[in-house]
Design an enzyme around this catalytic site. Structure first.
Site, PDB file in Angstrom:
ATOM      1  N   PRO A 107      17.605  15.927  61.696  1.00 19.92           N
ATOM      2  CG  PRO A 107      17.466  16.926  59.567  1.00 19.92           C
ATOM      3  CD  PRO A 107      16.690  16.726  60.866  1.00 19.92           C
ATOM      4  CB  VAL A 152      24.492  13.589  64.484  1.00 23.47           C
ATOM      5  CG1 VAL A 152      25.602  14.625  64.383  1.00 23.47           C
ATOM      6  CG2 VAL A 152      23.634  13.840  65.719  1.00 23.47           C
ATOM      7  CB  ALA A 170      21.171  16.898  55.491  1.00 22.21           C
ATOM      8  CG  ASN A 171      22.609  11.634  58.425  1.00 25.92           C
ATOM      9  OD1 ASN A 171      23.533  11.852  57.667  1.00 25.92           O
ATOM     10  ND2 ASN A 171      22.700  10.809  59.442  1.00 25.92           N
ATOM     11  NE  ARG A 172      16.634   9.344  52.282  1.00 29.45           N
ATOM     12  CZ  ARG A 172      16.411  10.042  51.170  1.00 29.45           C
ATOM     13  NH1 ARG A 172      15.445  10.921  51.112  1.00 29.45           N
ATOM     14  NH2 ARG A 172      17.159   9.856  50.111  1.00 29.45           N
TER      15      ARG A 172
END
Ligand code: C5P
Length: 222
Positions: free
Chosen positions: A17, A96, A29-31
């Site tokens: 991420p 991203v 954030a992304n997982r």
């Protein structure tokens, strides 16, 4: 590097991420566990490539024979990618973050005595699309990933064209019949979408998906 079908090739992989800071202790954030991207970097090194792995924050060991560059944010990832290029192949697996906070607080936001903060977001650069649209940066083969929940192939084909990628590896991240998600899981079902069509791969462990993909990449380069 090992001797193999990717000997003499430079392969760039992004994985994990990105973390976009809110203040010194908080982020959005992304997982992403980074497992699929790390497995791809490992597989490319096994086939003889010189591999640069640009990694967001993850808890994974560096695969043998891989040069790793650690980054936090999308903008740091983009800078690291530009520094690592040129490459024969780039495989953008990182999840991203699409947005970052517009203003990063330099000291920790206080909970007491004030209303909850309102986060103003601004768009992050699209690293894959930037590389795809810049002839001086573009590798011989540019591969993106696409996590989709519906119309998987249709969306992947559209994304391939829009981002200037040669291939998009699409995976269905909707929950399966048993309610499991590929997110953080050990296996993955992917479809390799190219200008020529689609190859559907069966559900496999992520390291086998990685080797299947990297073998096809080696084949496409000759
Ligand atoms: O648009 P979407 O996020 O679904 O696209 C996924 C693909 O684009 C992945 O290959 C991902 O690594 C890449 N990407 C990127 N920079 C972004 C967003 C996505 O490189 N800011």
């Amino acid at each position: 590097p090992e001797d193999g079908p990717l000997s003499g090739r430079h392969v760039l992989v992004t994985a994990g991420p990105t973390h976009e800071p809110i203040d010194p202790v908080r982020y959005i954030a992304n997982r992403s566990s980074g497992q699929q991207g790390f497995a791809i970097a490992a597989a490319a090194a096994q086939l003889g490539a010189q591999v640069t792995l640009v990694a967001g924050p993850v808890n994974l060991p560096t695969p043998p024979g891989v040069d790793r560059v650690d980054v936090e944010s999308a903008r740091e990832m983009q800078e690291a990618v530009k520094r690592a290029l040129p490459a024969d192949v780039a495989i953008m697996v990182a999840a991203v973050a699409d947005w970052r906070t517009k203003d990063v607080a330099t000291s920790k936001l206080k909970k007491r005595g004030s209303a909850p903060p309102v986060l103003m977001l601004t768009e992050n650069p699209d690293i894959l699309a930037t590389v795809g649209a810049t002839p001086a940066l573009k590798p011989k083969l540019l591969v993106g990933f696409a996590a989709e929940t519906d119309k998987v192939i249709e969306h992947a084909q559209e994304k391939r064209k829009r981002k200037g990628a040669d291939w998009i590896v699409a995976n269905d991240v909707s929950f399966d019949a048993r309610g499991r998600s590929v997110m953080g899981g050990k296996s993955n079902t992917v479809h390799i979408v190219t200008a020529q069509g689609v190859e559907h791969l069966p559900e496999m462990p992520k390291d086998m998906v990685a080797m299947a993909l990297v073998e096809r990449i080696a084949h496409a380069l000759v």
